[in-house]
Design an enzyme around this catalytic site. Structure first.
Site, short mmCIF file in Angstrom:
data_model
loop_
_atom_site.label_atom_id
_atom_site.label_comp_id
_atom_site.label_asym_id
_atom_site.label_seq_id
_atom_site.Cartn_x
_atom_site.Cartn_y
_atom_site.Cartn_z
N GLU A 124 -25.54 11.86 -17.56
CA GLU A 124 -26.63 11.72 -18.54
C GLU A 124 -26.81 12.97 -19.38
O GLU A 124 -27.84 13.17 -20.00
CB GLU A 124 -27.94 11.34 -17.83
CG GLU A 124 -27.87 10.04 -17.05
CD GLU A 124 -27.47 8.85 -17.89
OE1 GLU A 124 -27.81 8.84 -19.06
OE2 GLU A 124 -26.80 7.94 -17.36
N ASP A 215 -20.47 6.27 -23.44
CA ASP A 215 -20.27 5.31 -22.36
C ASP A 215 -19.17 4.30 -22.69
O ASP A 215 -19.15 3.73 -23.80
CB ASP A 215 -21.56 4.53 -22.09
CG ASP A 215 -22.67 5.44 -21.60
OD1 ASP A 215 -22.37 6.57 -21.17
OD2 ASP A 215 -23.85 5.02 -21.64
#
Length: 710
Positions: A124, A215
């Protein structure tokens, strides 16, 4: 000729505890077709990061994916990054676990792909300056972070065309910035848009570099993106255009670039993550204010807008904090075992010692997977099966790092780090976590049988206001399978407001207290089951969130005695009432609870008292739970069977009582839209009685938990 270097990076991850069918779907929709396309373009360099959670699943179910990845690495077309094996938020786990998690993935990559990773994917992109030193110690040469981290430090965006060096205590780490514009264009605008953006950045400086890393799920798994990337061939067109423009556009990898060019400058980055994370981590009402500010800010102002940091989730959601502090608690237990092991190593008994710590460490590392600890737009904390997996692994790590005792033990510790002591009682089959400062409530109840998966029975989530709830009236009902049928190209997530079913607004209820267990209610006489289930009732006592005094009893078995002299309002008059409750686990599968409720006033009072439990079943429709609108007839026994989690609860009461039960649902926003999510079931035995002046009601019950099919 003016040129530019370009690095294309993909991070592939599925969380611990996710369902097999979700892994399979992700492979089919995203990971596999991506490899199909990149393999057809051998001149395009690519960077991958696969987390250990996904690697473990692929090894067992789709090993051919890893074979294909290995060939790309062998052919020097792909570079692979290391990271925390099970994708932890590195700044919030102990340093020894940081090193262990990174070493586990680095060792796997070395053994599996014969490749030594130099770079690390930071989960993250949660960055804190102290990471530089520990990452260097772990053998990491560089990390990849969002340009938002850099822009917040005041640097001009036009200077972010290479990599930088930071240091902590004189120890260096290199950092590559990810270009946000490219991240947003890919694959949400036509491939020509990305190529055009890159072309506008070409210079005479041969070191000019832009990075797009994001991602892997956005290439096929996110709504509409499979249609965009593979049916409309966005990815094929993009790679083809990279090849067609190779005279000025050079695809490369981080390591290749490092070998060619020096750092652009030295830099010190603030604690940060990507911009959206700084918004999500704020308290809900502050998040609304922040959204309004950000919406009206231009890029020059927005770069200095700073919301919360990731650690805010630990204050925003007590459930996140409880998991996090349990993780630290278990990590420390394992560390103590390791210390003993170190001493025994010196006595040349290392093989058995390695075995003694390897299993609990692996469970601990799995439990550190970040996804269940926070909430943005991908469910996270709101997904009970992810929290279940965290607790299951933590309890298993704890069990395998301690000597299983036949006796009950007790510990007083500020477990959740709020300056108040909590009590942890451990018996052969239970861990019972009690919070005297908050209603004398039980906030964790672990059932840990030898021959079954351990479970935290109180793996709950309180219903809270979320900033996105204000959009629920705008949501368009669209079933999950319909989301990908849009005639348009993929739409950026912030613009999507879908709902998976009608009527979700009816489930938007908010709790005024944390839904722990053994909560002592005194109800208004007009309270109905429906009003109580919606948390829209009259609470006449002050016992739910107020502190209790406590005393430990060890003679005849461990017990904790909790006592509060509080008040109950009856007919607009306040009466003093004392509640004493004693919690005692047995050697077997039973917990005993004794109540003493004393009227301290000089007048008689009529009371409606109940003790609330919140149990996390595998689904709301488990056997024997009564309808939410129908109280059970008065009884001295209540049984619930959960086939999904394989346990049975048996309440046995000394006095007949009415028992209410109802499922608790939350409404949250995921990438596919608003959805209703079952979290737990409230079980509420309750009694109506009148107490004469200075008299006491005594009642008790036993809670037995067992594996019913063994």
């Amino acid at each position: 000729m003016k040129k530019i270097n370009f690095i294309f990076g993909v991070h592939n991850h599925q969380p611990i505890g996710n369902f097999d069918n979700v892994f399979e779907h992700a492979v089919k929709q995203a990971y596999q077709p991506f490899l199909d396309v990149i393999e057809k373009h051998p001149t395009i360099k690519i960077v991958f990061h696969y987390t250990g959670c996904l690697i473990d699943w692929l090894e067992e179910h789709k090993p051919e994916i890893l074979v294909r990845l290995q060939k790309l690495i062998e052919n020097k077309q792909a570079e692979i990054l290391t990271g925390g094996y099970y994708e932890p938020i590195l700044p919030v786990i102990p340093d020894r676990d940081k090193l262990g998690q990174i070493a586990k993935l680095t060792d796997y990559i070395k053994n599996k792909f014969a490749f030594t990773p130099k770079g690390l994917w930071l989960a993250e992109r949660v960055w804190e300056p102290s990471l530089a030193k520990i990452l260097n110690e772990a053998g990491v040469e560089f990390v990849v972070l969002d340009d938002a981290h850099f822009l917040a430090s005041g640097i001009d965006e036009k200077k972010l065309r290479g990599y930088f060096v930071t240091e902590e205590q004189g120890v260096q780490l290199k950092i590559f910035p990810i270009n946000q514009k490219l991240r947003y264009l890919t694959p949400f605008a036509l491939p020509e848009e990305s190529i055009k953006y890159l072309q506008n950045e070409i210079t005479d400086d041969p070191s000019t570099l832009l990075v797009m890393a994001d991602d892997g799920e956005k290439f096929g798994l996110w709504p509409d993106t499979y249609k965009t990337c593979y049916e409309k061939k966005w990815l094929e067109k993009f790679f083809t255009m990279l090849e067609q423009n190779a005279d000025w556009l050079t695809t490369t990898t981080f390591s290749e670039y490092l070998n060619q060019f020096p750092a652009a400058d030295r830099i010190y980055l603030p604690t940060a993550s990507y911009f959206e994370m700084s918004e999500w981590s704020l308290p809900a009402k502050s998040q609304v204010d922040f959204q309004a500010l950000a919406k009206n800010a231009d890029n020059n102002l927005k770069r200095f807008l700073k919301g919360g940091i990731w650690r805010n989730f630990l204050t925003k959601y007590p459930e996140s904090n409880n998991m996090h502090k349990k993780m630290l608690y278990v990590s420390e237990k394992i560390r103590q075992i390791s210390r003993i092991a170190d001493k025994q190593v010196s006595n040349k008994n290392s093989s058995s010692l390695n075995r003694s710590t390897a299993q609990p460490l692996n469970h601990l590392y799995k439990a550190q997977c970040n996804c269940a600890y926070w909430h943005g737009i991908f469910g996270g904390l709101y997904l009970p099966h992810l929290r279940y997996a965290v607790y299951k692994n933590l309890i298993e790590a704890e069990q395998k790092s301690e000597v299983r005792s036949q006796k009950s033990e007790v510990e007083i510790v500020d477990f959740d780090k709020d300056s108040y002591d909590e009590i942890i009682m451990s018996s052969k089959n239970f861990n019972i976590y009690v919070k005297p400062s908050y209603g004398g409530a039980v906030f964790e109840l672990d059932f840990k049988p030898l021959h079954n998966s351990p479970i935290n029975l109180t793996n709950i989530l309180t219903r809270r206001y979320e900033a996105y709830h204000k959009k629920i009236d705008l949501a368009v009902v669209k079933k999950v399978e319909e989301v990908g049928d849009s005639e348009t190209d993929a739409i950026p997530l912030p613009d999507m407001v879908f709902a998976k079913e009608e009527g979700l607004k009816n489930y938007l209820k908010y709790d005024w207290y944390n839904r722990y267990s053994l909560l002592d209610h005194f109800l208004h006489p007009d309270t109905t089951l429906e009003a109580f289930s919606k948390c829209e009732y009259g609470e006449q006592g002050d016992f739910i969130i107020e502190p209790y005094k406590f005393e430990l009893k060890k003679k005849g078995g461990v017990a904790v005695i909790l006592e509060r002299n509080g008040s109950v309002w009856c007919n607009n008059k306040k009466y003093p009432v004392r509640v004493v409750k004693t919690i005692k686990p047995s050697i077997k599968n039973t917990i005993s609870v004794d109540y003493k409720i004393k009227n301290l006033a000089d007048e008689s009072i009529s009371l409606w008292f109940g003790s609330e439990f919140n149990i996390s079943f595998s689904e709301p429709e488990v056997e024997n739970l009564v309808s939410p609108s129908t109280p059970s007839p008065p009884s001295k026994k209540f049984v619930v069977k959960d086939n999904g989690y394989n346990f049975m609860l048996l309440f046995e009461f000394s006095d007949e009582c009415e028992i209410w039960s109802f499922p608790v649902y939350t409404v949250s926003l995921s990438e596919a839209g608003f959805e209703k999510m079952y979290q737990q079931t409230a079980i509420f035995p309750n009694w109506k009685f009148t107490l004469l002046p200075k008299t006491t009601l005594q009642t008790s019950f036993k809670l037995t938990v067992s594996n019913f099919n063994l």
